[in-house]
Scaffold this motif. Structure first.
Motif, mmCIF file in Angstrom:
data_model
loop_
_atom_site.group_PDB
_atom_site.id
_atom_site.type_symbol
_atom_site.label_atom_id
_atom_site.label_comp_id
_atom_site.label_asym_id
_atom_site.label_seq_id
_atom_site.Cartn_x
_atom_site.Cartn_y
_atom_site.Cartn_z
ATOM 1 N N THR A 1 0.853 -1.196 0.000
ATOM 2 C CA THR A 1 0.000 0.000 0.000
ATOM 3 C C THR A 1 0.887 1.244 0.000
ATOM 4 O O THR A 1 1.834 1.342 0.787
ATOM 5 C CB THR A 1 -0.905 0.046 1.234
ATOM 6 O OG1 THR A 1 -1.689 -1.153 1.275
ATOM 7 C CG2 THR A 1 -1.826 1.256 1.186
ATOM 8 N N TYR A 2 0.561 2.165 -0.908
ATOM 9 C CA TYR A 2 1.299 3.438 -1.011
ATOM 10 C C TYR A 2 0.306 4.591 -1.001
ATOM 11 O O TYR A 2 -0.760 4.518 -1.637
ATOM 12 C CB TYR A 2 2.122 3.483 -2.302
ATOM 13 C CG TYR A 2 3.129 2.357 -2.405
ATOM 14 C CD1 TYR A 2 4.378 2.466 -1.806
ATOM 15 C CD2 TYR A 2 2.804 1.199 -3.094
ATOM 16 C CE1 TYR A 2 5.288 1.422 -1.889
ATOM 17 C CE2 TYR A 2 3.711 0.149 -3.195
ATOM 18 C CZ TYR A 2 4.951 0.273 -2.595
ATOM 19 O OH TYR A 2 5.854 -0.754 -2.688
ATOM 20 N N THR A 3 0.648 5.630 -0.246
ATOM 21 C CA THR A 3 -0.225 6.815 -0.178
ATOM 22 C C THR A 3 0.617 8.068 -0.365
ATOM 23 O O THR A 3 1.784 8.134 0.034
ATOM 24 C CB THR A 3 -0.954 6.905 1.181
ATOM 25 O OG1 THR A 3 0.010 7.049 2.234
ATOM 26 C CG2 THR A 3 -1.816 5.678 1.422
ATOM 27 N N LEU A 4 0.005 9.072 -0.944
ATOM 28 C CA LEU A 4 0.620 10.396 -1.108
ATOM 29 C C LEU A 4 -0.495 11.431 -1.035
ATOM 30 O O LEU A 4 -1.501 11.313 -1.742
ATOM 31 C CB LEU A 4 1.351 10.496 -2.450
ATOM 32 C CG LEU A 4 2.017 11.846 -2.742
ATOM 33 C CD1 LEU A 4 3.159 12.101 -1.756
ATOM 34 C CD2 LEU A 4 2.536 11.893 -4.180
ATOM 35 N N SER A 5 -0.323 12.412 -0.149
ATOM 36 C CA SER A 5 -1.397 13.401 0.016
ATOM 37 C C SER A 5 -0.818 14.735 0.443
ATOM 38 O O SER A 5 0.287 14.820 0.995
ATOM 39 C CB SER A 5 -2.415 12.921 1.060
ATOM 40 O OG SER A 5 -1.800 12.800 2.332
ATOM 41 N N GLY B 1 -5.179 13.661 -2.140
ATOM 42 C CA GLY B 1 -4.120 12.700 -2.410
ATOM 43 C C GLY B 1 -4.673 11.422 -2.987
ATOM 44 O O GLY B 1 -5.791 11.380 -3.521
ATOM 45 N N GLY B 2 -3.885 10.396 -2.881
ATOM 46 C CA GLY B 2 -4.316 9.128 -3.444
ATOM 47 C C GLY B 2 -3.657 7.959 -2.730
ATOM 48 O O GLY B 2 -2.671 8.120 -1.999
ATOM 49 N N ALA B 3 -4.232 6.768 -2.945
ATOM 50 C CA ALA B 3 -3.709 5.542 -2.354
ATOM 51 C C ALA B 3 -3.808 4.422 -3.380
ATOM 52 O O ALA B 3 -4.807 4.312 -4.111
ATOM 53 C CB ALA B 3 -4.487 5.174 -1.103
ATOM 54 N N SER B 4 -2.777 3.602 -3.445
ATOM 55 C CA SER B 4 -2.775 2.532 -4.449
ATOM 56 C C SER B 4 -1.789 1.455 -4.022
ATOM 57 O O SER B 4 -0.928 1.669 -3.169
ATOM 58 C CB SER B 4 -2.396 3.082 -5.823
ATOM 59 O OG SER B 4 -2.281 2.050 -6.771
ATOM 60 N N THR B 5 -1.934 0.295 -4.658
ATOM 61 C CA THR B 5 -0.984 -0.786 -4.393
ATOM 62 C C THR B 5 0.275 -0.639 -5.233
ATOM 63 O O THR B 5 1.234 -1.373 -5.031
ATOM 64 C CB THR B 5 -1.642 -2.136 -4.702
ATOM 65 O OG1 THR B 5 -2.085 -2.146 -6.075
ATOM 66 C CG2 THR B 5 -2.824 -2.392 -3.790
ATOM 67 N N LYS B 6 0.272 0.295 -6.154
ATOM 68 C CA LYS B 6 1.437 0.567 -6.988
ATOM 69 C C LYS B 6 1.745 2.061 -6.936
ATOM 70 O O LYS B 6 0.839 2.895 -6.980
ATOM 71 C CB LYS B 6 1.184 0.129 -8.431
ATOM 72 C CG LYS B 6 0.971 -1.370 -8.579
ATOM 73 C CD LYS B 6 0.764 -1.745 -10.040
ATOM 74 C CE LYS B 6 0.548 -3.256 -10.180
ATOM 75 N NZ LYS B 6 0.356 -3.646 -11.603
ATOM 76 N N VAL B 7 2.990 2.403 -6.866
ATOM 77 C CA VAL B 7 3.408 3.804 -6.729
ATOM 78 C C VAL B 7 2.969 4.617 -7.938
ATOM 79 O O VAL B 7 2.480 5.749 -7.804
ATOM 80 C CB VAL B 7 4.937 3.887 -6.534
ATOM 81 C CG1 VAL B 7 5.394 5.338 -6.504
ATOM 82 C CG2 VAL B 7 5.352 3.169 -5.263
ATOM 83 N N ASN C 1 0.475 4.424 -9.754
ATOM 84 C CA ASN C 1 -0.971 4.613 -9.902
ATOM 85 C C ASN C 1 -1.583 5.439 -8.766
ATOM 86 O O ASN C 1 -2.807 5.529 -8.674
ATOM 87 C CB ASN C 1 -1.674 3.253 -9.964
ATOM 88 C CG ASN C 1 -1.251 2.438 -11.161
ATOM 89 O OD1 ASN C 1 -0.862 2.993 -12.192
ATOM 90 N ND2 ASN C 1 -1.305 1.119 -11.029
ATOM 91 N N ILE C 2 -0.759 6.024 -7.902
ATOM 92 C CA ILE C 2 -1.290 6.723 -6.723
ATOM 93 C C ILE C 2 -2.240 7.839 -7.117
ATOM 94 O O ILE C 2 -3.325 8.000 -6.540
ATOM 95 C CB ILE C 2 -0.145 7.263 -5.853
ATOM 96 C CG1 ILE C 2 0.585 6.116 -5.160
ATOM 97 C CG2 ILE C 2 -0.669 8.250 -4.807
ATOM 98 C CD1 ILE C 2 1.762 6.569 -4.315
ATOM 99 N N LEU C 3 -1.863 8.611 -8.123
ATOM 100 C CA LEU C 3 -2.651 9.792 -8.484
ATOM 101 C C LEU C 3 -3.574 9.540 -9.677
ATOM 102 O O LEU C 3 -4.059 10.496 -10.289
ATOM 103 C CB LEU C 3 -1.715 10.970 -8.783
ATOM 104 C CG LEU C 3 -0.847 11.436 -7.600
ATOM 105 C CD1 LEU C 3 0.028 12.607 -8.017
ATOM 106 C CD2 LEU C 3 -1.735 11.820 -6.414
ATOM 107 N N ASP C 4 -3.809 8.296 -10.001
ATOM 108 C CA ASP C 4 -4.814 8.005 -11.026
ATOM 109 C C ASP C 4 -6.193 8.347 -10.489
ATOM 110 O O ASP C 4 -6.456 8.267 -9.287
ATOM 111 C CB ASP C 4 -4.762 6.534 -11.422
ATOM 112 C CG ASP C 4 -3.505 6.207 -12.230
ATOM 113 O OD1 ASP C 4 -2.805 7.178 -12.619
ATOM 114 O OD2 ASP C 4 -3.211 5.012 -12.427
ATOM 115 N N SER C 5 -7.090 8.689 -11.384
ATOM 116 C CA SER C 5 -8.405 9.188 -10.979
ATOM 117 C C SER C 5 -9.160 8.255 -10.027
ATOM 118 O O SER C 5 -9.720 8.718 -9.037
ATOM 119 C CB SER C 5 -9.253 9.452 -12.231
ATOM 120 O OG SER C 5 -10.539 9.918 -11.876
ATOM 121 N N PRO C 6 -9.204 6.956 -10.237
ATOM 122 C CA PRO C 6 -9.971 6.097 -9.304
ATOM 123 C C PRO C 6 -9.374 6.048 -7.899
ATOM 124 O O PRO C 6 -10.065 5.682 -6.943
ATOM 125 C CB PRO C 6 -9.903 4.717 -9.973
ATOM 126 C CG PRO C 6 -9.555 4.972 -11.396
ATOM 127 C CD PRO C 6 -8.687 6.184 -11.388
#
Length: 506
Positions: free
Chosen positions: A153-157, A344-350, A352-357
């Protein structure tokens, strides 16, 4: 939803599905309109809060100057005086002028006061920063196992917050800090005036010590000549041995005074060296040994002290700063409002963090109302009010002391002038008395006692006259210091520019 998805694959129910689709669009529009109304209401609330942000809940306790001064000094006529300016230049001593410039540039007390001013300015910036928004970038990443599943899990906000200063709490704190900084600047001006007075006072004190040393040297020479005459008369059997011993005693007494004046001169020059930022230097200030006649500075009227004395201005500024802190303490008892937002965003891949979904965001209005604090905020209000009363009394005392210092200086100037006039008469009388006593002794008409007494009185009279002249100069300097002045403005600007390359706006 199931009917809509199903209808996409069935031709025979196409028309019924179109109606259903139109109904869904209508519901979506109504929901959208509802959300827009809610957002408009919230925006209206925020606009109202921002419009009324900064409304003070405290009426200033200071309405004007808090002290009524007399129209004139007790020993002066009520006449306004011109600005004194760099008063030491009125004395016409180039060595003093050069020494003063060196001291005002290199004095270490001034350097410390300058750094205290910089600390106050930094506090202003720190306090004022609370009135602006805060933005932080936060990120995290890692691997965790839960319910038998291992995942990354990766997050950036970006998180931001802003306190709406509805009750002027933050504004009051900033103004208080700014007033404290201005008071520190006035303290620096006071120090300039004090250092200039100390330098001039020590400079003329050193001149007096040199003059006293010269007087002692001349007196010793005179006593030696007298001793030779007494020895000659003793060898011829004209005078008893007591005259010889008394003459030697007089000479020894004069010699014993010399080391005292030399010590005083050395310690004075050491103090003067430290004021100019040097190590002790016995060559500082030249070798002048003659005290000059100094002009008297015009005292003006008492009301001018309020603008010319930086210590009065400093006390006044600190009094106003305390008044602002009362307002901040009162405002701290009211609700506080904060705007908080996150994007921000959260994703299992770095990548894809800021992808719309994966985008996450929120905007919140937080309100906090103190309910129970065991009387802490109320006690703080009472404390700041007590501090205000203390600063008010301190301001009154500062004004009274300033008025007293000017009155004292004026009285000392008059007294020193009268004393010098009387000492000049005393010295003239002692010189005549010594001359007649010595002539009568050489002629054998009297014993040595009148000569002995005359020599002691004459030396004492000359020494006291030198001390009185220097004291008059010191009184003149004290009056210049007590009157304050605006000459520090230019040198303050030069000093601040030289040290940091910039100055600050009031």
């Amino acid at each position: 939803m199931r009917e809509y998805q199903t209808g996409i694959n069935r031709d025979e129910n196409r028309d019924r599905f179109k109606i259903t689709d139109q109904s869904d669009n209508t519901v979506r529009n109504r929901r959208h309109e509802g959300k827009m109304k809610i957002l408009l209401k919230r925006a209206s609330i925020l606009i109202v809060l921002l419009i009324f942000s900064g409304c003070s809940v405290h009426s200033p306790l200071i309405k004007g100057q808090e002290v009524d001064l007399p129209d004139s000094y007790s020993s002066e006529k009520p006449v306004s005086s011109p600005p004194v300016g760099r008063w030491w230049e009125w004395l016409g001593d180039e060595k003093l002028n050069a020494l003063m410039e060196e001291a005002l540039q290199n004095n270490l007390d001034i350097a410390q006061a300058y750094e205290r001013l910089q600390q106050s300015l930094a506090i202003v910036r720190t306090t004022n920063s609370a009135r602006g928004p805060v933005l932080n970038i936060e990120g995290s990443g890692g691997r965790a196992r839960k319910s038998g599943v291992t995942a990354e899990t990766y997050t950036l906000s970006a998180a931001t917050s802003f306190e709406i200063d509805l009750w002027n709490k933050l504004g009051s704190r900033t103004r208080a800090a700014r007033l404290d900084a201005l008071a520190s600047e006035e303290d620096l001006r006071s120090l300039y005036i004090s250092i200039s007075a100390q330098v001039a006072d020590l400079y003329f004190l050193a001149i007096e010590h040199r003059a006293q040393i010269e007087l002692s040297d001349n007196t010793i020479k005179s006593y030696r000549d007298t001793l030779k005459k007494v020895e000659s008369r003793y060898r011829h059997g004209l005078v008893p041995a007591i005259d010889l011993y008394q003459s030697r005693q007089n000479l020894s007494s004069a010699r014993a005074q010399l080391p005292v004046f030399e010590q005083n001169l050395a310690t004075t020059l050491n103090a003067l060296s430290v004021l100019t930022g040097r190590f002790p230097d016995n060559e500082i200030g030249g070798n002048a040994n003659e005290l000059i006649d100094t002009p008297e500075f015009p005292a003006g009227i008492p009301s001018e002290l309020l603008t010319k004395r930086p210590d009065i201005r400093s006390a006044w500024l600190r009094l106003n700063a305390t008044d602002e802190r009362i307002g901040a303490a009162i405002a701290n008892r009211f609700p506080s409002f904060n705007l908080v937002g996150t994007y921000g965003g959260a994703s299992t891949k770095v990548r894809n963090i800021l992808d719309s979904p994966n985008i996450l965001w929120n905007i919140l209005l937080q309100a906090v109302q103190p309910v129970i604090d065991s009387g802490r905020r109320s006690a703080e209000v009472e404390r700041t009010r007590a501090v205000f009363r203390e600063k008010l009394a301190a301001y009154h005392k500062t004004v009274l002391n300033a008025f007293k210092e000017v009155e004292d200086s004026l009285i000392k100037n008059r007294s020193s002038e009268k004393r010098i006039s009387m000492l000049k008469e005393n010295m003239a009388a002692s010189e005549n008395s010594l001359r007649i006593a010595l002539d009568r002794y050489i002629q054998g008409l009297t014993d040595y006692l009148p000569v002995l007494t005359g020599q002691l009185h004459n030396f004492t009279a000359k020494s006291r006259l030198l001390a009185a002249k220097r004291q008059l100069i010191s009184d003149r300097i004290e009056l210049a210091r007590a009157l304050g002045g605006e000459w520090t403005d230019e040198i303050m600007k030069e000093y601040l520019t030289d040290k940091k390359g910039s100055t600050y706006e009031h």
